[in-house]
Design a protein around this motif. Structure first.
Motif, PDB file in Angstrom:
ATOM      1  N   GLY A  68     -26.422  15.819  13.621  1.00 21.73           N
ATOM      2  CA  GLY A  68     -27.635  16.259  14.286  1.00 21.73           C
ATOM      3  C   GLY A  68     -27.828  15.731  15.690  1.00 21.73           C
ATOM      4  N   PHE A  69     -26.746  15.201  16.293  1.00 19.96           N
ATOM      5  CA  PHE A  69     -26.839  14.614  17.626  1.00 19.96           C
ATOM      6  C   PHE A  69     -25.865  15.314  18.575  1.00 19.96           C
ATOM      7  CE2 PHE A  69     -27.967  11.325  14.536  1.00 19.96           C
ATOM      8  CZ  PHE A  69     -29.226  10.965  14.983  1.00 19.96           C
ATOM      9  N   GLU A  70     -26.024  16.617  18.684  1.00 15.33           N
ATOM     10  CA  GLU A  70     -25.101  17.418  19.493  1.00 15.33           C
ATOM     11  C   GLU A  70     -25.130  16.978  20.961  1.00 15.33           C
ATOM     12  OE1 GLU A  70     -25.428  21.596  19.070  1.00 15.33           O
ATOM     13  OE2 GLU A  70     -25.578  21.537  16.883  1.00 15.33           O
ATOM     14  N   GLY A  71     -23.945  16.955  21.550  1.00 15.05           N
ATOM     15  CA  GLY A  71     -23.823  16.628  22.958  1.00 15.05           C
ATOM     16  C   GLY A  71     -23.766  15.143  23.262  1.00 15.05           C
ATOM     17  N   THR A  72     -23.789  14.297  22.237  1.00  6.28           N
ATOM     18  CA  THR A  72     -23.784  12.850  22.486  1.00  6.28           C
ATOM     19  C   THR A  72     -22.530  12.421  23.237  1.00  6.28           C
ATOM     20  OG1 THR A  72     -25.165  12.360  20.564  1.00  6.28           O
ATOM     21  CG2 THR A  72     -23.807  10.578  21.411  1.00  6.28           C
ATOM     22  N   THR A  73     -21.379  12.911  22.815  1.00  4.81           N
ATOM     23  CA  THR A  73     -20.136  12.513  23.476  1.00  4.81           C
ATOM     24  C   THR A  73     -20.133  12.941  24.936  1.00  4.81           C
ATOM     25  OG1 THR A  73     -18.841  12.535  21.435  1.00  4.81           O
ATOM     26  CG2 THR A  73     -17.627  12.804  23.487  1.00  4.81           C
ATOM     27  N   ALA A  74     -20.555  14.140  25.210  1.00  2.00           N
ATOM     28  CA  ALA A  74     -20.577  14.619  26.602  1.00  2.00           C
ATOM     29  C   ALA A  74     -21.477  13.757  27.469  1.00  2.00           C
ATOM     30  CB  ALA A  74     -21.031  16.078  26.641  1.00  2.00           C
ATOM     31  N   ARG A  75     -22.625  13.369  26.945  1.00  2.00           N
ATOM     32  CA  ARG A  75     -23.541  12.530  27.722  1.00  2.00           C
ATOM     33  C   ARG A  75     -22.951  11.137  27.956  1.00  2.00           C
ATOM     34  NH1 ARG A  75     -27.145  15.405  24.399  1.00  2.00           N
ATOM     35  NH2 ARG A  75     -27.276  13.693  22.882  1.00  2.00           N
ATOM     36  N   ILE A  76     -22.298  10.595  26.940  1.00  2.00           N
ATOM     37  CA  ILE A  76     -21.670   9.281  27.102  1.00  2.00           C
ATOM     38  C   ILE A  76     -20.547   9.345  28.127  1.00  2.00           C
ATOM     39  CG2 ILE A  76     -20.261   7.530  25.938  1.00  2.00           C
ATOM     40  CD1 ILE A  76     -21.834   8.133  23.381  1.00  2.00           C
ATOM     41  N   ARG A  77     -19.738  10.397  28.049  1.00  2.00           N
ATOM     42  CA  ARG A  77     -18.593  10.508  28.971  1.00  2.00           C
ATOM     43  C   ARG A  77     -19.057  10.698  30.420  1.00  2.00           C
ATOM     44  NH1 ARG A  77     -13.611  11.063  27.125  1.00  2.00           N
ATOM     45  NH2 ARG A  77     -12.920  12.487  28.770  1.00  2.00           N
ATOM     46  N   GLU A  78     -20.155  11.352  30.604  1.00  2.00           N
ATOM     47  CA  GLU A  78     -20.689  11.513  31.957  1.00  2.00           C
ATOM     48  C   GLU A  78     -21.010  10.144  32.571  1.00  2.00           C
ATOM     49  OE1 GLU A  78     -24.486  13.653  34.229  1.00  2.00           O
ATOM     50  OE2 GLU A  78     -24.056  14.082  32.120  1.00  2.00           O
ATOM     51  N   LYS A  79     -21.629   9.272  31.786  1.00  2.00           N
ATOM     52  CA  LYS A  79     -21.939   7.924  32.258  1.00  2.00           C
ATOM     53  C   LYS A  79     -20.660   7.096  32.407  1.00  2.00           C
ATOM     54  CE  LYS A  79     -26.376   8.601  32.219  1.00  2.00           C
ATOM     55  NZ  LYS A  79     -27.159   8.653  33.488  1.00  2.00           N
ATOM     56  N   GLN A  80     -19.714   7.304  31.507  1.00  2.00           N
ATOM     57  CA  GLN A  80     -18.457   6.557  31.558  1.00  2.00           C
ATOM     58  C   GLN A  80     -17.693   6.854  32.840  1.00  2.00           C
ATOM     59  OE1 GLN A  80     -15.311   7.767  28.788  1.00  2.00           O
ATOM     60  NE2 GLN A  80     -15.103   5.628  28.173  1.00  2.00           N
ATOM     61  N   LYS A  81     -17.632   8.127  33.217  1.00  2.00           N
ATOM     62  CA  LYS A  81     -16.909   8.513  34.433  1.00  2.00           C
ATOM     63  C   LYS A  81     -17.551   7.912  35.672  1.00  2.00           C
ATOM     64  CE  LYS A  81     -15.221  12.852  32.469  1.00  2.00           C
ATOM     65  NZ  LYS A  81     -15.358  14.330  32.445  1.00  2.00           N
ATOM     66  N   ALA A  82     -18.844   7.638  35.604  1.00  2.00           N
ATOM     67  CA  ALA A  82     -19.544   7.014  36.739  1.00  2.00           C
ATOM     68  C   ALA A  82     -19.467   5.492  36.682  1.00  2.00           C
ATOM     69  CB  ALA A  82     -21.000   7.454  36.739  1.00  2.00           C
ATOM     70  N   GLY A  83     -18.790   4.944  35.666  1.00  2.00           N
ATOM     71  CA  GLY A  83     -18.714   3.493  35.522  1.00  2.00           C
ATOM     72  C   GLY A  83     -20.031   2.860  35.100  1.00  2.00           C
ATOM     73  N   ASP A  84     -20.920   3.641  34.522  1.00  2.00           N
ATOM     74  CA  ASP A  84     -22.254   3.176  34.142  1.00  2.00           C
ATOM     75  C   ASP A  84     -22.251   2.797  32.666  1.00  2.00           C
ATOM     76  OD1 ASP A  84     -24.912   2.702  33.726  1.00  2.00           O
ATOM     77  OD2 ASP A  84     -25.599   4.731  34.247  1.00  2.00           O
ATOM     78  N   PHE A  85     -21.842   1.567  32.368  1.00  2.00           N
ATOM     79  CA  PHE A  85     -21.727   1.155  30.970  1.00  2.00           C
ATOM     80  C   PHE A  85     -23.094   0.979  30.319  1.00  2.00           C
ATOM     81  CE2 PHE A  85     -17.794  -0.411  33.032  1.00  2.00           C
ATOM     82  CZ  PHE A  85     -16.898   0.385  32.338  1.00  2.00           C
ATOM     83  N   ALA A  86     -24.061   0.502  31.084  1.00  2.00           N
ATOM     84  CA  ALA A  86     -25.420   0.413  30.533  1.00  2.00           C
ATOM     85  C   ALA A  86     -25.951   1.806  30.220  1.00  2.00           C
ATOM     86  CB  ALA A  86     -26.337  -0.297  31.518  1.00  2.00           C
ATOM     87  N   GLY A  87     -25.627   2.774  31.084  1.00  2.00           N
ATOM     88  CA  GLY A  87     -26.034   4.144  30.832  1.00  2.00           C
ATOM     89  C   GLY A  87     -25.368   4.730  29.608  1.00  2.00           C
TER      90      GLY A  87
END
Length: 342
Positions: free
Chosen positions: A260-279
């Motif tokens: 029930g948490f669609e898109g979670t991976t995409a949102r995490i990867r967006e922050k990961q690519k920006a180097g935003d680990f807190a994000g």
């Protein structure tokens, strides 16, 4: 309360440190210690732990398979099984292509079928150590030569169990067919286990004429425990970071989506690519934690884990039990309750 084995998860430590940790695990009341291989080897840690804490069950959860030949892995597991008097489990995984090809310099084509062949080759080596005859001819590995001086020989213990890390349905069926246990992914919440792990294990086991119960289900659990909200807050933050790390892998996106948490991976990867680990960690909401972790008071932990995993898990592995010495002892007391079945 159903009986469950309870292990502690750790990354391999400096060898001079692991003996003390193994004794603490045994003395606190845990059944076993599980080594998840990273920069240090799981097997050397297991060897030291076997000598330091006799009686403790030890497992690799998991060691990387492909950089080592099946024979080398089998021989290492055989010696550890002997050293532990039959209390070692060999847990294997594929890792991902980048690590295997670019860090280890090994082939990674067709990882699922390759791991299936690898498991069968390892088991053929176990038979060869007892019989002196090695004959495995698979699609990826062919082994047909052994002499007495290059064999460990028989041991006074059963063959080690061979477990594999599996996430997708094909791998879960394969584990049910040829392995002795399944290492469930740390994001493997009860709904995923019910939808995927159990039915695919059963289908694979039927293919080889076995009962599904012959294949252990080994589940790492992330816990958030404390008698006050302040006590639990630190663990919430740690669990968010761990979940965001695992959740950044595209192959695991379906686990979030189906829960029930669609898109979670995409949102995490967006922050990961920006180097935003807190994000990255911030993408894990309280609703994620409620589904994928176990949050409770100390008195309620044993019951909460039993309710969540008691009908499915053969072994549970406490993911974050070793962080604090005082809490470690309290986790050990819970492990004793679960292992005793009350």
């Amino acid at each position: 309360m159903r009986f469950m084995h309870v292990d502690v998860m750790t990354t391999p430590q400096p060898l001079q440190a692991i003996g003390g940790l193994a004794r603490r695990c045994r003395d606190a009341g845990f059944d076993g210690l599980l080594f998840t291989e990273t920069g240090r080897t799981a097997y050397l840690n297991a060897a030291v732990a076997a000598q330091a804490a006799p009686g403790l069950e030890l497992s690799t959860g998991v060691a990387v398979a492909f950089p080592r030949s099946p024979f080398v892995t089998a021989a290492t597991a055989w010696e550890l099984q002997e050293a532990t008097n039959g209390k070692f489990r060999l847990g294997l995984g594929t890792q991902v292509r980048t690590h295997v090809v670019r860090r280890y310099g090994m082939d990674f084509e067709h990882p699922g079928p390759r791991l299936r062949d690898y498991v069968l080759a390892v088991k053929a080596c176990f038979r060869a150590f007892r019989t002196g005859k090695l004959d495995h001819r698979g699609d990826f590995y062919s082994l047909d030569f052994i002499t007495p001086q290059w064999s460990a020989g028989p041991i006074d213990a059963p063959d080690p169990h061979v477990d594999i890390a599996a996430v997708n349905p094909w791998m879960l069926r394969m584990a049910g067919e040829v392995a002795d246990g399944i290492h469930v992914h740390p994001l493997g919440e009860p709904g995923y286990i019910a939808r995927h792990v159990l039915p695919n294990r059963a289908e694979g086991a039927a293919k080889s004429g076995r009962s599904p119960e012959d294949v252990a289900v080994i589940v790492p659990v992330m816990t958030i425990v404390g008698d006050t909200d302040e006590e639990r807050q630190r663990e919430r933050d740690l669990v968010r970071a761990s979940m965001s790390f695992y959740g950044s892998t595209p192959n695991y996106a379906f686990i979030w989506d189906e829960a029930g948490f669609e898109g979670t991976t995409a949102r995490i990867r967006e922050k990961q690519k920006a180097g935003d680990f807190a994000g990255m960690a911030a993408q894990i909401t309280d609703e994620h934690l409620a589904t994928f972790a176990t949050e409770t008071t100390w008195d309620g932990l044993a019951d909460a884990l039993t309710e969540k995993y008691g009908q499915t898990a053969t072994r549970i592995v406490l993911y974050n039990a070793i962080a604090d010495p005082e809490r470690f002892e309290r986790y050990g007391a819970v492990a004793q309750r679960l292992s005793a079945g009350h």
